[in-house]
Structures are given as C-alpha cells and as structure tokens.
Design a protein around this motif. Sequence first.
Motif, PDB file in Angstrom:
ATOM      1  N   THR B  25       0.830  -1.190   0.000  1.00 29.74           N
ATOM      2  CA  THR B  25       0.000   0.000   0.000  1.00 29.74           C
ATOM      3  C   THR B  25       0.868   1.245   0.000  1.00 29.74           C
ATOM      4  N   ALA B  26       0.258   2.392  -0.293  1.00 27.99           N
ATOM      5  CA  ALA B  26       0.967   3.667  -0.264  1.00 27.99           C
ATOM      6  C   ALA B  26      -0.041   4.770   0.003  1.00 27.99           C
ATOM      7  N   LYS B 113      -1.674   5.576 -12.399  1.00 24.58           N
ATOM      8  CA  LYS B 113      -1.853   4.209 -12.923  1.00 24.58           C
ATOM      9  C   LYS B 113      -0.506   3.517 -13.083  1.00 24.58           C
ATOM     10  N   GLN B 114       0.452   4.267 -13.657  1.00 23.67           N
ATOM     11  CA  GLN B 114       1.789   3.696 -13.872  1.00 23.67           C
ATOM     12  C   GLN B 114       2.424   3.319 -12.530  1.00 23.67           C
ATOM     13  N   ALA B 115       2.259   4.209 -11.550  1.00 22.52           N
ATOM     14  CA  ALA B 115       2.880   3.961 -10.239  1.00 22.52           C
ATOM     15  C   ALA B 115       2.257   2.752  -9.545  1.00 22.52           C
ATOM     16  N   LEU B 121       0.813  -2.042  -6.137  1.00 23.90           N
ATOM     17  CA  LEU B 121       0.030  -1.592  -4.985  1.00 23.90           C
ATOM     18  C   LEU B 121      -1.369  -2.194  -4.998  1.00 23.90           C
ATOM     19  N   ARG B 122      -1.822  -2.611  -3.823  1.00 22.72           N
ATOM     20  CA  ARG B 122      -3.168  -3.167  -3.692  1.00 22.72           C
ATOM     21  C   ARG B 122      -4.121  -2.192  -3.000  1.00 22.72           C
ATOM     22  N   ALA B 123      -3.562  -1.184  -2.378  1.00 16.83           N
ATOM     23  CA  ALA B 123      -4.419  -0.189  -1.720  1.00 16.83           C
ATOM     24  C   ALA B 123      -3.703   1.153  -1.706  1.00 16.83           C
ATOM     25  N   LEU B 124      -4.507   2.220  -1.776  1.00 20.24           N
ATOM     26  CA  LEU B 124      -3.978   3.586  -1.770  1.00 20.24           C
ATOM     27  C   LEU B 124      -4.757   4.415  -0.766  1.00 20.24           C
ATOM     28  N   GLU B 171      -6.309  -7.608 -10.557  1.00 19.15           N
ATOM     29  CA  GLU B 171      -5.899  -6.358 -11.199  1.00 19.15           C
ATOM     30  C   GLU B 171      -6.566  -5.148 -10.556  1.00 19.15           C
ATOM     31  N   GLU B 172      -7.062  -5.323  -9.356  1.00 21.43           N
ATOM     32  CA  GLU B 172      -7.765  -4.217  -8.724  1.00 21.43           C
ATOM     33  C   GLU B 172      -6.943  -3.624  -7.594  1.00 21.43           C
ATOM     34  N   HIS B 173      -7.299  -2.408  -7.214  1.00 27.42           N
ATOM     35  CA  HIS B 173      -6.787  -1.897  -5.954  1.00 27.42           C
ATOM     36  C   HIS B 173      -7.900  -1.198  -5.194  1.00 27.42           C
ATOM     37  N   MET B 174      -7.674  -1.016  -3.903  1.00 30.97           N
ATOM     38  CA  MET B 174      -8.677  -0.420  -3.037  1.00 30.97           C
ATOM     39  C   MET B 174      -8.252   1.004  -2.710  1.00 30.97           C
ATOM     40  N   ARG B 175      -9.206   1.957  -2.841  1.00 34.20           N
ATOM     41  CA  ARG B 175      -8.940   3.315  -2.373  1.00 34.20           C
ATOM     42  C   ARG B 175      -9.408   3.395  -0.931  1.00 34.20           C
ATOM     43  N   ILE B 176      -8.565   3.905  -0.052  1.00 29.86           N
ATOM     44  CA  ILE B 176      -8.911   4.028   1.364  1.00 29.86           C
ATOM     45  C   ILE B 176      -9.090   5.517   1.673  1.00 29.86           C
ATOM     46  N   HIS B 177     -10.213   5.879   2.242  1.00 29.87           N
ATOM     47  CA  HIS B 177     -10.551   7.288   2.463  1.00 29.87           C
ATOM     48  C   HIS B 177     -10.785   7.605   3.939  1.00 29.87           C
ATOM     49  N   PRO B 178      -9.730   7.688   4.733  1.00 30.30           N
ATOM     50  CA  PRO B 178      -9.911   7.886   6.188  1.00 30.30           C
ATOM     51  C   PRO B 178     -10.510   9.247   6.558  1.00 30.30           C
TER      52      PRO B 178
END
Lengths: 416, 266
Positions: B25-26, B113-115, B121-124, B171-178
């Motif tokens: 994650t990042a 997308k490139q990054a 990355l699986r989550a951002l 091929e997915e990632h999760m957006r995390i919105h704290p």
Amino acid sequence: MQKPALPIVIIGDVDHGKSTLIGRLLYDTGSLPADKIKEIKEASKNLGKKPELAHLLDCLEEERKKGATIDTTQVFFKINNAEYIIIDAPGHVEFLKNMITGASQAKAAIIIIAADEGIKEQTKRHAAIILLLGIDSVIAAINKMDLVNFSQEKYNGLKEEAITALSRIQIKPLLFIPISALKGDNALKRSKNMPWHKGATISEALNLLQKKSSQRKQTLIFPIQDIYTINKKKIAVGKIESGSLTKGQTLIALPDKKTIKVRSIAKFGKKRHNAGEGESIGIITGGAIEPKRGDILSQTNEYPEITISFRATIFWMSEDSYLKNNALLIHCATQQANCKITKIHRRIDSATMQTLGENAEKINHAEIAEVTIETQNAIAACAFKNIPAIGRFVLTHEKNILSGGIITDIDKNKAG
Amino acid sequence: MDRLSKLENDSIYIIREAYYQFKDTAALWSIGKDSTTLLWLIRKAFFGEIPFPVIHIDTTYKFKEIYEFREKYAKKWRLKLLVCKNQTALDNGVCPKNGKLNCCSELKTNTLKQAVKRCGLRALYLGIRRDEHGIRAKERFFSPRNKNFDWNYKSQPPELWNQYAAKAENEEHMRIHPLLSWNEIDVWRYIRREKIPVVRLYLASKGRRYRSIGCAPCCAPVKSGAGTIDKIIEELQKSKISERGGRAQDKESAYMMQKLRSLGYM
C-alpha cells in the motif's frame, strides 16, 4: 466542548421528497455556498428542468436526469450550534445495499411519507431495516402537504394510517410533523399554512433527537485490530468500543479466557494512564498470552459470553439466494470465524413484515430472516440490545458482504 | 469526546483496518492541507513511522512552495517518498494550455496508474472528504477500482458499521478514504490543534490566499485577509463560496468531476 454531530438517516419511498427535505434544510440554514446554488441552476437549465432542491444531493448525472437518488450521500449542517449529519438513502429497491450502507451509520431516522400517496411498501421496508440496524429514535414527516391544500383532516387520516402500518413492524415514531419540503412549511420555520399544527417543526424535532441520543453500556469491549512492533516492543492496537481501561489493570482476552495485564497504554507516542470509549489506542501487555487480531479484551469480573451458536435477525443484501448450511464467514467487531446458517426459522417480506415461510431451506434477495448461526470456532458475542459492538455482524463469502444482522439470543447450551 | 477527537480516532481505526488487510500500500500526498493531515493521522496510527511509501504525483506544474514543503517534511518525517511523473506525456507537450481534462488525466491519473502497476500496490490512502464535491459524498471508506481505475459508482459494495469489504481482485486496488467524514473547517481546526505545518500559500499575502492548492496554472487565489490559521477558521465560518471554487476542473462542465473520478482521478 463541541459534541459530535448526530447522524440521521432520511428514509421513504421514491419521490416522496427525501432529497428535497435535505435540500430545504441546507438552504434554510444557509449551509449552501453561493457557487453551488449557481452550479445547480446551470445543470438544471442544461437538462431543461427547473432548479430543484433535490439536485443539491443527487449530483450524479444519472441521478439528476432521472430525478432519483442512486447512492447514499451525507451532508452536514448546524441549527443553533447543534450539528447534524443527514444521510440521504436511495428509495429504489435495487439500491437496497446503498440504503443499508447509509442507514448503518445513523443514530436516528426521519421517515418521509408523501401526503398524496400515503405510506408505501418501500417506506415500510426501509423502516423495518432501520429497526433491524438498532435505530429506535424515529420521527415521521408527512410531506407534500401543499398538494392536499394543507388539510388537517387529510393529515390526521394519513397519520392514523401510518401509525397502524408502522406499529405492525414494531415502530413507534416519537413525533409526527406535517411539512412541505418544497415550500419550506414546518421544516426550519413554522408553517403559516398549517396553524392547526401545534407540535414540533423538523428543526425542533432534530433538537429532541440530539438530546435523546443515548448513553451506551459500560462493559469494556476492546477488540484487537492488529499487533505492531515499535522499537522492538509489541503493541496491540484497537479502538475501545465501550467502557474504559487503566494502566496496570488485568483484563480477560476472549474467546480464550486468558488473562493479560495492561503494562502501559500508548496513544500516538504519548503514555497514558487510562483510555475510554471511542479511543484508538495501543497497549503493551504482559501475562499468560499475547493478544492477537480478533481478541476481545474485557473486564475479568464482567465479560460477554463465548459461544458457537446464536439466534439472529439478518437481512439478505446479495442478489444471489442463500442455501441453508452453505459456508460463510462471520465478521463481528474484529473477530472472524467460519460459519453457516443451520436453521432458517422464518423468512420475512421486508416490506410487509409478513411471514413468507417457516423452517425454510433458502433466503432470497431483500428478505429478512430469523436464523440460527453456528460458528466453527467460539466467538465473544452478545445480544445487540445489550452490547451493540459485539451484537452486530456481517456475513461474507469470498470477501463480498452478502448480509448483515443483529444477534437476538445466545444459545446457552452451546457456550464455548 | 469532542468532534475533532472522534474524527481523529475513527480515522485511525480505518487506517489500521486497511493496513491489516493490505500490506502493499501507499499514501498519496498532494502536499495540500488534507493529504498532509492524512499523513499526520497515519503517523499517529503507527506511532510515528509510516510503514509504507508516500507518493507525490508530480505534474511539474505545482507551485514552488509545494516543492519546498515536500523536501522539508519528507526529510523531517522520514517518509519513504516516491515522486512520480508521466515523462512521456510531458515530452509530448501535454500541458494545461492544450486541454485541461486531458492534462489532468495524463499527468495525474495516468501517472498514478503507472505507479500503482510498477509498485504492485493493492491499496492507496487518499485524503478526500465528502464535503469537497457532491460526487465525493458518494464515496465509501473502502472503494475498489479496477485495472482501468474505473469507479463503478452505480454498484458500490455495501459498508456496514465498521466492517469494510476487502475485495480487490488480481488487477484491482482499493482506495482508502480515512478523512471522508471530515469537513474543510474540521481539517483547519485540527491543523490548529495539532500544530500541523501547511504550505504558506494557504495564508493570505497581499490580500489573497489559496483555499485549495494544486497546479499553479489551474488554481486561483481568493480575496482574503486571513494570514493565520485562526483567521482562516474565522473566515470559513462566514464564507459563502465553496472550497474548490478556485479549481478549474470542477467548473468546465457540471459533470467533469464525475467523469474524471470515474476515469480514476483522485
């Protein structure tokens, strides 16, 4: 000290005026920036429609074109320094999971009934769901009174009808209010068109809900989220759901029923002597075992039960039906266990609350069911009405949330 | 518990829940006040040290004050900073002058997308808030994106109480919105309470200040005499213009934000 805002969900049938009421409250409380009002006017013009209050929330292109809410939204406003978060939830049955997502964050509800249509199936379904989510502070607004000439007689008839319909699903609104969200009657300002209504306005009712928002039980429930190693020390982190804990205290770790000692409390690097409800903390422990993700820490003299079987009321959100005894995963606080529904005592139509079948073999989309759930490993659990944090759960399969529910009874014969 | 403490504790819970589920994650750091507040909360969640990289999507059109701030605090907070640019697009002359929608999607969305692909990355973690824009009010705390970054806003997974869906296929990632539940003024009050540093463009100079900062050509300052955090809070209590009022991409057409977001814009 500023109180946290009270989250309130607005529910009702399609086109009964949920989004319009929210737009009205935002507009009358001056919570709307001028450029937002301009944006709405322009977007409405492009669609060849008059500007609508509902467009303030229905901001997806599809929502404005269809004039209907698709997904849940939250907005925030203040009346006389009390803060509210209003959750708008979609009315259409196909967006049920979005409605539930919105409603699960609420502590109180406003049910909207349009005066020209009366209480509808979907309104009852939503009301049944908010009751299931454990929300019992409810007020009812009879909207669109302008369409029935602000008639007191008509209002009284609709109110009686709604009381009867809602009592069948065990809901008793604290108040009924005749309103016109479109014209602003009895929202923030008292209506001149309905001098016969001596009761509360929406604004006064919100104030009542804010005061009523209840105190929770004090049993310590500290679910462990994770274990971090910081400076070679293991710190167990989590958020205290209820109660409090103190440095030096001996706690019980469930479901293993082993004792651990709180050596120190860490919160963001600072050392603390104690910590209370709602705080995300870390603790360094000593004792017989090291805590792990999913452990529930509680007091040694009063802690929840350990069980592998309980009765629950669930609502089935997935479009795929569930067949009895199929494998599921239960998530309750940070606990997780393999489980299955071993008995479907009753299937219920979520709109009418009528029984669809007893001792059933399967549960279908949008149905409510009274079930027995058996878990592979013991978990700490409790009836929702006693301790909400470990009385509610979701059921998943392959990481999809299929259902949510609340525990009604622990099976004492199958204590872990 | 007061409002700011509740927001802080709830955000930390979400950050920790996401990290339990996703290790690759990042955090995205635009260096604006929201994502800087997000970094502050992440540092608190992990007792000071952020255990994953912090990504700055650099369009190269940012204000110089943003670059200075980035260098200073990346060092001070010992961040694993990754600066990402879409060099190919820049070489091909993509810039705000040649179309804003294309510029945002090439220099921000495609760079990200490139990054995501390069780092696996699986989550951002992102610092977006519901009150920023109507479309952001529809977001979930955990919000899945497919490999094309599509946000399927018509069919989002349910989110009940504090249980979050963890599904992110190959091929997915999760957006995390704290920060989803925070308001603009909460962020400022929290910055004041915690003494979080912010880029000085937010503070008025010569009668103007920025309420929202991004790329220099696409951000306009507002008239303001608010030269301190206290004054900003006072000003916001009276303001009738929304926060992103100075941001070009919100204005080009009524649904540009929806289109950008469904295409994967932050």
